[in-house]
Write an enzyme that holds these catalytic residues in place. Sequence first.
Site, PDB file in Angstrom:
ATOM      1  N   ASP A  15       0.851  -1.177   0.000  1.00 41.71           N
ATOM      2  CA  ASP A  15       0.000   0.000   0.000  1.00 41.71           C
ATOM      3  C   ASP A  15       0.894   1.237   0.000  1.00 41.71           C
ATOM      4  O   ASP A  15       2.087   1.159   0.321  1.00 41.71           O
ATOM      5  CB  ASP A  15      -0.889  -0.042   1.246  1.00 41.71           C
ATOM      6  N   ASP A  17      -0.346   5.214   0.691  1.00 43.21           N
ATOM      7  CA  ASP A  17      -0.678   6.202   1.723  1.00 43.21           C
ATOM      8  C   ASP A  17      -0.700   5.559   3.102  1.00 43.21           C
ATOM      9  O   ASP A  17      -1.453   4.625   3.355  1.00 43.21           O
ATOM     10  CB  ASP A  17      -2.042   6.825   1.443  1.00 43.21           C
TER      11      ASP A  17
END
Length: 335
Positions: A15, A17
């Site tokens: 991932d 953010d």
Amino acid sequence: MTDDLLSRHDVLLADLDGTLYRGPEVVPGAVEAVRGAADRGVPTVYVTNNASRSPADVAAHLAELGFPARVEDVRTSSQAAAAMLAEQLPPGARVLVVGTSALADEVRARGLDVVGDAEGADAVVQGHSPDTGWRILAEAVVAVRSGALWVASNVDPTLPTERGALPGNGSMVQVVRTATGARPQVAGKPAARLLREGCGDAQDPLVIGDRLDTDIEGANAMGAPSLMVLTGVSGAAELLAAVPELRPTHIGADLAALTRPPDELVPGPRPGWDVRADGGTLVLSGDGDGPEPTVDALRALCAVAWEQGVQDVRPDGAAAAAALADLGLAERPGR
């Protein structure tokens, strides 16, 4: 041969953010961890629910921050959403895009026409944009009410930034849901599709993320092991309360966990800590003599919390009180 977590996997599905960066700021140690993995032959595929930027823009941003990233290493929910539309619509179908030009470009690349209002729209696709306003949401409501196919890139309620959590695409999706009573098809995490697309030919992926209800739930949906890092949205309280589908395989303070033995990262008993259930409360005692005493306390707590169904925690002793304060589960002693 190094027997650490990284050695067990042939691709990292990371991932962005909250895991690798927060807004313009790199999470400390993240670049070094990803580059170190690449040096050992384990590539990183950057998998993001944020549909506001094109894969090229995401790759350029990552490269500016120091990550080894090419366009082909990026998988976005906008790509997955456009693919879902193309599977269900004929070429040339009219799609109302609620989102940025990056999402519109992905829709066009699939042979679909982009429109700006509800009139004659065959579908609505909704992705994050900081400029989403009432008028385009109203057009989406009219189109969905008229029977248009509705696809959301993702339904994350918040977006981690350097200013803290701000409204994410899920908050805007909820506006349309409230006004129509409909539910969209979802392209991004926690649906497994986006992560599976990132795997390619890899056989032993590791999903890495900061959010239980997207990254970790997505990993569990595709049957892959996961590493939860404590650098973004979900914290200790959420981990203790996590239902089975939201529970990570491994817990790490950050991406430095990749070079730790995997057995040290799983929830379970940890040296120097004792956890017992006292009625409806977990009692933590000890002094944590492992290399990561605070995170070790969390790993020990999670194992008992998940088994006993108890989330309230209290310390027994100064070291335990300090660990719980560091985890955000209690006030710091002396306050």
